[in-house]
Write an enzyme that holds these catalytic residues in place. Structure first.
Site, PDB file in Angstrom:
ATOM      1  N   GLU A  79     -10.805 -29.591  -4.609  1.00 49.95           N
ATOM      2  CA  GLU A  79     -10.093 -28.808  -4.736  1.00 49.95           C
ATOM      3  C   GLU A  79     -10.135 -27.833  -3.673  1.00 49.95           C
ATOM      4  O   GLU A  79     -11.539 -27.092  -4.432  1.00 49.95           O
ATOM      5  CB  GLU A  79      -9.763 -28.521  -6.164  1.00 49.95           C
ATOM      6  CG  GLU A  79      -8.945 -29.861  -7.269  1.00 49.95           C
ATOM      7  CD  GLU A  79      -7.917 -29.567  -6.749  1.00 49.95           C
ATOM      8  OE1 GLU A  79      -7.299 -28.819  -6.470  1.00 49.95           O
ATOM      9  OE2 GLU A  79      -7.515 -30.654  -7.200  1.00 49.95           O
ATOM     10  N   CYS A  99      -6.507 -19.325  -5.617  1.00 51.41           N
ATOM     11  CA  CYS A  99      -7.191 -19.767  -4.086  1.00 51.41           C
ATOM     12  C   CYS A  99      -5.471 -20.344  -3.655  1.00 51.41           C
ATOM     13  O   CYS A  99      -4.969 -20.597  -2.010  1.00 51.41           O
ATOM     14  CB  CYS A  99      -7.716 -21.360  -4.517  1.00 51.41           C
ATOM     15  SG  CYS A  99      -6.579 -22.256  -6.088  1.00 51.41           S
TER      16      CYS A  99
HETATM   17  P1  NAD Z   1     -18.601 -20.783  -4.917  1.00 51.82           P
HETATM   18  O1  NAD Z   1     -19.414 -19.926  -3.761  1.00 51.82           O
HETATM   19  O2  NAD Z   1     -18.574 -20.527  -6.317  1.00 51.82           O
HETATM   20  O3  NAD Z   1     -18.589 -22.409  -5.031  1.00 51.82           O
HETATM   21  C1  NAD Z   1     -18.546 -23.468  -5.313  1.00 51.82           C
HETATM   22  C2  NAD Z   1     -19.733 -24.304  -5.493  1.00 51.82           C
HETATM   23  O4  NAD Z   1     -20.092 -24.327  -4.910  1.00 51.82           O
HETATM   24  C3  NAD Z   1     -20.614 -23.384  -6.454  1.00 51.82           C
HETATM   25  O5  NAD Z   1     -20.818 -24.386  -7.776  1.00 51.82           O
HETATM   26  C4  NAD Z   1     -21.605 -22.836  -5.306  1.00 51.82           C
HETATM   27  O6  NAD Z   1     -23.086 -23.242  -6.850  1.00 51.82           O
HETATM   28  C5  NAD Z   1     -21.024 -24.637  -5.264  1.00 51.82           C
HETATM   29  N1  NAD Z   1     -21.919 -24.738  -4.213  1.00 51.82           N
HETATM   30  C6  NAD Z   1     -22.341 -23.575  -3.083  1.00 51.82           C
HETATM   31  N2  NAD Z   1     -22.905 -23.638  -1.649  1.00 51.82           N
HETATM   32  C7  NAD Z   1     -23.086 -25.145  -2.222  1.00 51.82           C
HETATM   33  C8  NAD Z   1     -24.006 -26.176  -1.338  1.00 51.82           C
HETATM   34  N3  NAD Z   1     -24.909 -25.943  -0.992  1.00 51.82           N
HETATM   35  N4  NAD Z   1     -24.541 -27.364  -1.839  1.00 51.82           N
HETATM   36  C9  NAD Z   1     -23.492 -27.541  -2.887  1.00 51.82           C
HETATM   37  N5  NAD Z   1     -23.243 -26.771  -4.644  1.00 51.82           N
HETATM   38  C10 NAD Z   1     -22.744 -25.497  -3.526  1.00 51.82           C
HETATM   39  O7  NAD Z   1     -17.113 -21.085  -4.513  1.00 51.82           O
HETATM   40  P2  NAD Z   1     -16.118 -20.822  -2.824  1.00 51.82           P
HETATM   41  O8  NAD Z   1     -16.497 -21.713  -2.379  1.00 51.82           O
HETATM   42  O9  NAD Z   1     -16.256 -19.269  -2.530  1.00 51.82           O
HETATM   43  O10 NAD Z   1     -14.469 -20.547  -3.455  1.00 51.82           O
HETATM   44  C11 NAD Z   1     -13.609 -20.291  -2.599  1.00 51.82           C
HETATM   45  C12 NAD Z   1     -12.838 -21.079  -2.085  1.00 51.82           C
HETATM   46  O11 NAD Z   1     -12.723 -21.983  -3.263  1.00 51.82           O
HETATM   47  C13 NAD Z   1     -11.581 -20.852  -1.300  1.00 51.82           C
HETATM   48  O12 NAD Z   1     -11.643 -21.089  -0.004  1.00 51.82           O
HETATM   49  C14 NAD Z   1     -11.156 -21.063  -2.483  1.00 51.82           C
HETATM   50  O13 NAD Z   1      -9.104 -21.091  -1.466  1.00 51.82           O
HETATM   51  C15 NAD Z   1     -11.238 -22.872  -3.009  1.00 51.82           C
HETATM   52  N6  NAD Z   1     -10.739 -22.495  -3.659  1.00 51.82           N
HETATM   53  C16 NAD Z   1      -9.898 -23.199  -4.147  1.00 51.82           C
HETATM   54  C17 NAD Z   1      -9.439 -23.945  -5.155  1.00 51.82           C
HETATM   55  C18 NAD Z   1      -8.127 -25.303  -5.765  1.00 51.82           C
HETATM   56  O14 NAD Z   1      -7.807 -25.313  -6.885  1.00 51.82           O
HETATM   57  N7  NAD Z   1      -7.517 -25.861  -4.403  1.00 51.82           N
HETATM   58  C19 NAD Z   1      -9.481 -23.268  -6.490  1.00 51.82           C
HETATM   59  C20 NAD Z   1      -9.510 -22.357  -6.398  1.00 51.82           C
HETATM   60  C21 NAD Z   1     -11.017 -21.109  -5.129  1.00 51.82           C
END
Ligand code: NAD
Length: 479
Positions: A228, A262
């Protein structure tokens, strides 16, 4: 353990599992899956009710944690975090029997007599990795699907929303059956470790860069993934739209959670006269929601951390600010901002904004808008404000996006009978309602025969092939 009882009565009050590693947690819940703990419908219902109870009995504490992480107003947290999950749960409880009922598949002449069925099997042991922007909803809504489908689950909340992560870590063992459902807190190190486990499914919500890591790691075990992801969700507005109505939708959907949604509208494409009318209407709509000074409003959220504040601030070209453009690092505040005169080459158009900044780009007509949209990564959401049927038809048939919404924004998330998910760069797979059940199930083909040897038309397909049998076979197969 009786699973229809309130979950608080079903768990051992002494948590003996706090000092074990993420992989040991994974192995423990897998044991519970193997032992059959998660399969009975009563267990699934019990766990879903336990999540509902956890949310209802601790809503104040949860709202407080989300406010501490994101400055999210309590009422907003109630709507977008807590009751959104409650709705998923009540939908699942209402429909679970139907979702679990094997579906009959009709048989062909060759395979009759017999009975064909599609049986939904739980996948097994699944990992859910959640992001920080809706730290309750995006952790628990996938969990509803995973539990409804009868899986054992490890959840990994985002370390970037530490207050919510801590509250969830405290509540989970009190409400859910720790044998099969556990929450493991942690950051990159713990997630990296978790990803080495041979999961039966990984469900990841977050950015595309980490999505690629998740998919690559999962591939080593041929583990299927749901990703997602995000991206730049466009808005197209034409001359048939009611500009005040558009402005009130955009002001809400864009500035909700300070733009960290998102499916938030990322940028606007509109003919020049529509764009000119939109800007003052948007300014008025923002004032209506947050007053003349949104920083002083309790209802306007904050940016998650300093790194994101600096990143979003860097996307604001002060020469193009129509209104807003204020950034206060000490308060993690960026004002609702609209940029005009933006071009596709501007920095703000090179990445998902994920903050309260809305660029407006003028286009000649809908064809140019379609060309721009189809020339870029497939978005998670596409919003079109137009009452013209031909325009709606063109966007429906000529563009690809996770979801397509006419004359509204963000609301697609609240329709549990619609699948929620991306396509291409915005993700793969989906959930919500029955789509969550499907994501976390294997649709197993079950064929039941009587116990007798091959007979009926199938005999024709077996040697020896005499000339008359071959002729008959050809006739039968031609139908
Ligand atoms: P985040 O930084 O919290 O990362 C998401 C998860 O990935 C966390 O649990 C984190 O611990 C893990 N993570 C981070 N780096 C990692 C690595 N190197 N290896 C393994 N795991 C790792 O959140 P984010 O990515 O900043 O979230 C924002 C993004 O998510 C935006 O692009 C947004 O559009 C997208 N998003 C999508 C949806 C959807 O439903 N499609 C919903 C919310 C957010």
């Amino acid at each position: 353990m009786s699973n229809e009882q309130p979950a608080t009565e079903t768990v051992d009050p002494v948590d003996t599992t706090v000092d074990i590693t993420p992989l040991e947690h994974a192995a423990a819940v897998r044991e519970a899956f193997r032992a059959g703990v998660t399969r009975p419908v009563e267990w699934r219902r019990g766990q879903l009710k336990a999540i509902a109870a956890m949310l209802a009995e601790n809503s104040g504490e949860i709202e407080g944690a989300v406010r501490a992480d994101l400055g999210k107003p309590g009422a907003e947290a109630l709507v977008t975090e807590i009751s959104a999950v409650q709705m998923e749960i009540s939908d699942a409880l209402k429909r679970l029997d139907k979702w679990m009922k094997p579906r009959t598949a009709s048989l062909s002449a060759m395979t009759l007599p017999g009975k064909g069925q599609v049986v939904r099997d739980p996948l097994g042991t699944v990992l859910i990795i959640a992001p920080w922007n809706y730290p309750v909803n995006l952790l628990l809504a996938p969990l509803v699907g995973a539990l409804a489908a009868g899986n054992a689950v490890i959840l990994k909340p985002s370390e970037m929303a530490p207050h919510t992560s801590a509250v969830m870590a405290e509540l989970f063992p009190r409400y859910l059956d720790r044998r099969a459902v556990r929450l493991v807190e942690g950051a990159v190190e713990e997630t990296t470790q978790l990803l080495t486990y041979p999961w039966d499914h990984v469900f990841y919500t977050g950015n595309g860069a980490v999505g690629r890591i998740v998919m690559e790691t999962a591939a080593k075990h041929l583990t299927p993934v749901t990703l997602e992801l995000g991206g730049k969700s466009p808005v197209f507005i034409d001359g048939t739209a009611d500009i005040d109505a558009v402005a009130s939708w955009l002001a809400w959907g864009k500035f909700l959670n300070a733009g960290q949604t998102c499916v938030a509208p990322d940028y606007v494409l509109a003919p020049p006269e529509v764009a000119a009318a939109l800007v003052p209407a948007l300014k008025a709509a923002v004032e209506k929601l947050y007053g003349a000074d949104p920083q002083a409003s309790d209802d306007f959220g904050r940016i998650i951390n300093d790194r994101h504040l600096q990143r979003v601030t860097g996307l604001i070209d002060q020469r193009k600010v129509a209104f807003g453009g204020v950034s206060d690092a000490a308060d993690r505040y960026i004002s609702p901002t609209v940029l005009t005169g933006v071009t596709l080459d501007d920095p703000v158009m090179q990445e998902e904004i994920f903050g309260p900044v809305l660029p407006v780009i003028t286009v000649a007509d809908r064809d140019e808008a379609v060309e721009i949209i189809t020339g870029r990564d497939k978005p998670l959401a596409l919003y079109v404000f137009s009452t013209d049927e031909a325009t709606q038809e063109e966007f429906t048939t000529q563009t690809s996006s996770g979801g397509l919404v006419f004359n509204a924004v963000v609301l697609q998330l609240a329709v549990s009978t619609l699948p929620f998910g991306g396509v291409g760069a915005s993700g793969m797979g989906g959930y919500h309602g029955e789509y969550g059940m499907r994501t976390f199930s294997h649709e197993k083909a079950v064929l039941r025969k009587s116990g007798k040897g091959p007979g009926g038309a199938l005999k024709l397909a077996m040697p020896p092939f005499s000339p008359w049998k071959s002729r008959l076979l050809r006739r039968v197969l031609k139908g």
